[in-house]
Design a protein around this motif. Structure first.
Motif, short mmCIF file in Angstrom:
data_model
loop_
_atom_site.label_atom_id
_atom_site.label_comp_id
_atom_site.label_asym_id
_atom_site.label_seq_id
_atom_site.Cartn_x
_atom_site.Cartn_y
_atom_site.Cartn_z
N GLN A 23 -5.21 -1.25 15.26
CA GLN A 23 -5.50 -0.03 16.01
C GLN A 23 -6.97 0.00 16.43
O GLN A 23 -7.31 0.39 17.55
CB GLN A 23 -5.19 1.21 15.15
N GLU A 37 6.31 4.31 14.30
CA GLU A 37 6.75 3.30 13.34
C GLU A 37 7.91 3.83 12.50
O GLU A 37 8.90 3.13 12.27
CB GLU A 37 5.60 2.89 12.41
N GLY A 67 0.80 -1.23 0.00
CA GLY A 67 0.00 0.00 0.00
C GLY A 67 0.82 1.27 0.00
O GLY A 67 1.81 1.40 -0.74
N ARG A 68 0.43 2.17 0.88
CA ARG A 68 0.94 3.54 0.96
C ARG A 68 2.46 3.69 0.91
O ARG A 68 3.00 4.56 0.23
CB ARG A 68 0.39 4.09 2.30
N GLY A 69 3.17 2.89 1.70
CA GLY A 69 4.63 2.89 1.61
C GLY A 69 5.34 3.90 2.50
O GLY A 69 6.51 4.20 2.26
N SER A 70 4.67 4.40 3.55
CA SER A 70 5.35 5.41 4.37
C SER A 70 6.50 4.80 5.19
O SER A 70 7.51 5.46 5.44
CB SER A 70 4.36 6.15 5.28
N LEU A 92 1.87 5.63 13.86
CA LEU A 92 2.68 5.67 12.63
C LEU A 92 3.95 6.51 12.81
O LEU A 92 5.01 6.16 12.30
CB LEU A 92 1.84 6.20 11.46
N ILE A 137 6.88 -4.86 10.52
CA ILE A 137 6.41 -3.87 11.50
C ILE A 137 4.90 -4.01 11.64
O ILE A 137 4.19 -4.17 10.64
CB ILE A 137 6.83 -2.43 11.14
N HIS A 138 4.44 -3.98 12.89
CA HIS A 138 3.01 -4.16 13.15
C HIS A 138 2.53 -3.05 14.09
O HIS A 138 3.21 -2.73 15.07
CB HIS A 138 2.78 -5.53 13.79
N PRO A 139 1.35 -2.47 13.81
CA PRO A 139 0.90 -1.33 14.60
C PRO A 139 0.17 -1.71 15.89
O PRO A 139 -0.94 -1.23 16.16
CB PRO A 139 -0.02 -0.58 13.63
N ALA A 161 6.71 -4.12 4.96
CA ALA A 161 6.24 -2.81 5.39
C ALA A 161 4.83 -2.62 4.85
O ALA A 161 4.62 -2.07 3.78
CB ALA A 161 7.18 -1.72 4.88
C1 GRF Z 1 1.66 0.24 8.99
O1 GRF Z 1 0.79 0.66 10.00
C2 GRF Z 1 2.33 -1.05 9.39
O2 GRF Z 1 2.57 -1.14 10.76
C3 GRF Z 1 1.31 -2.08 8.97
O3 GRF Z 1 0.78 -1.59 7.78
C4 GRF Z 1 0.91 -0.18 7.74
C5 GRF Z 1 1.66 0.16 6.50
O4 GRF Z 1 1.73 1.54 6.30
N1 GRF Z 1 1.91 -3.39 8.87
P1 GRF Z 1 2.71 2.14 5.20
O5 GRF Z 1 2.32 1.46 3.88
O6 GRF Z 1 4.11 1.80 5.59
O7 GRF Z 1 2.45 3.60 5.16
#
Ligand code: GRF
Length: 214
Positions: free
Chosen positions: A136, A188, A24-27, A185, A122-124, A101
């Motif tokens: 969340q 993260e 997804g987004r890739g932040s 985030l 990584i897990h939120p 990610a």
């Molecule tokens: C993050 O919240 C990560 O912890 C979870 O998925 C989300 C990905 O966000 N596994 P992003 O694509 O890195 O913005």
């Protein structure tokens, strides 16, 4: 998971090759890339793989001149054939470390073994609380007072491998899913580079489930 007590041969004495898997987004990928550019992490993102052709992370990679690869889940009849293709693409990148990610697929034991356990996620949430999707939201619904994020080694379970780094954030009475997710985030983006840096410096070992740095 049996990673043994070795530290996967880190430090390498050269910049590490990082591969990122995302959907997804890739932040978090962007945060890792930035940390490499700034020298906080002695490494380089050598490639990004997405199972989703629409992923924002692919555009970020393209903008940063990082090789990007779409392995579209919809183009594969089975989970296994999709994973084989991801494996093939990853192997060609010769990564020292693989960072999930926001990658929305479970990896098989074979896949993880193919990279000798050098896969991070990584897990939120503060694992082992709230593994899986909508961490969340589940934290809010449960009424916890502290939420957070976890960087962990990946095993074949759901968000279940040894924990490398964890940070907490307060949950406020007026939080909704978005406000809490944003607060997590921010952590993260600090913790993923911190964990990668820790792993690359090699001063650690894993005993059972316990990641110990020294
Ligand atoms: C993050 O919240 C990560 O912890 C979870 O998925 C989300 C990905 O966000 N596994 P992003 O694509 O890195 O913005």
């Amino acid at each position: 998971m049996s990673l043994g007590s070795e530290n996967l041969g880190f430090p390498l004495g050269r910049p590490a090759r990082l591969a990122v898997l995302l959907s997804g987004r890739g932040s978090n990928f962007a945060a890792l890339h930035r940390s490499c550019e700034e020298g906080l992490v002695e490494g380089r993102v050598v490639g990004v793989i997405s199972d989703n052709p629409e992923a924002g992370g692919i555009s970020i990679a393209n903008g940063a001149g990082i090789s990007s690869h779409v392995v579209d889940r919809k183009m594969h009849a089975t989970r296994d054939s999709h994973e084989q293709q991801v494996l093939k693409t990853l192997t060609s990148l010769k990564p020292d470390l693989i960072c999930l990610a926001g990658y929305m697929r479970l990896l098989s034991e074979n896949f993880i073994q193919a990279f000798s356990g050098r896969v991070l996620n990584i897990h939120p949430s503060l694992l082992p609380s709230f593994p899986g999707l909508h961490a969340q939201r589940k934290a809010l619904e449960h009424g916890v007072k502290l939420a957070g994020c976890t960087v962990h080694f990946v095993d074949a379970g759901l968000d279940s491998g040894p924990i490398v780094v964890q940070s907490s954030v307060p949950v406020r009475d007026d939080d909704d899913e978005l406000s809490l997710s944003d607060r997590i985030l921010e952590k993260e983006h600090q913790d993923y580079p911190r964990a990668v840096r820790l792993i690359l410096n090699g001063a650690w070992k894993i005993e059972g489930r316990h990641f110990k740095s020294f």
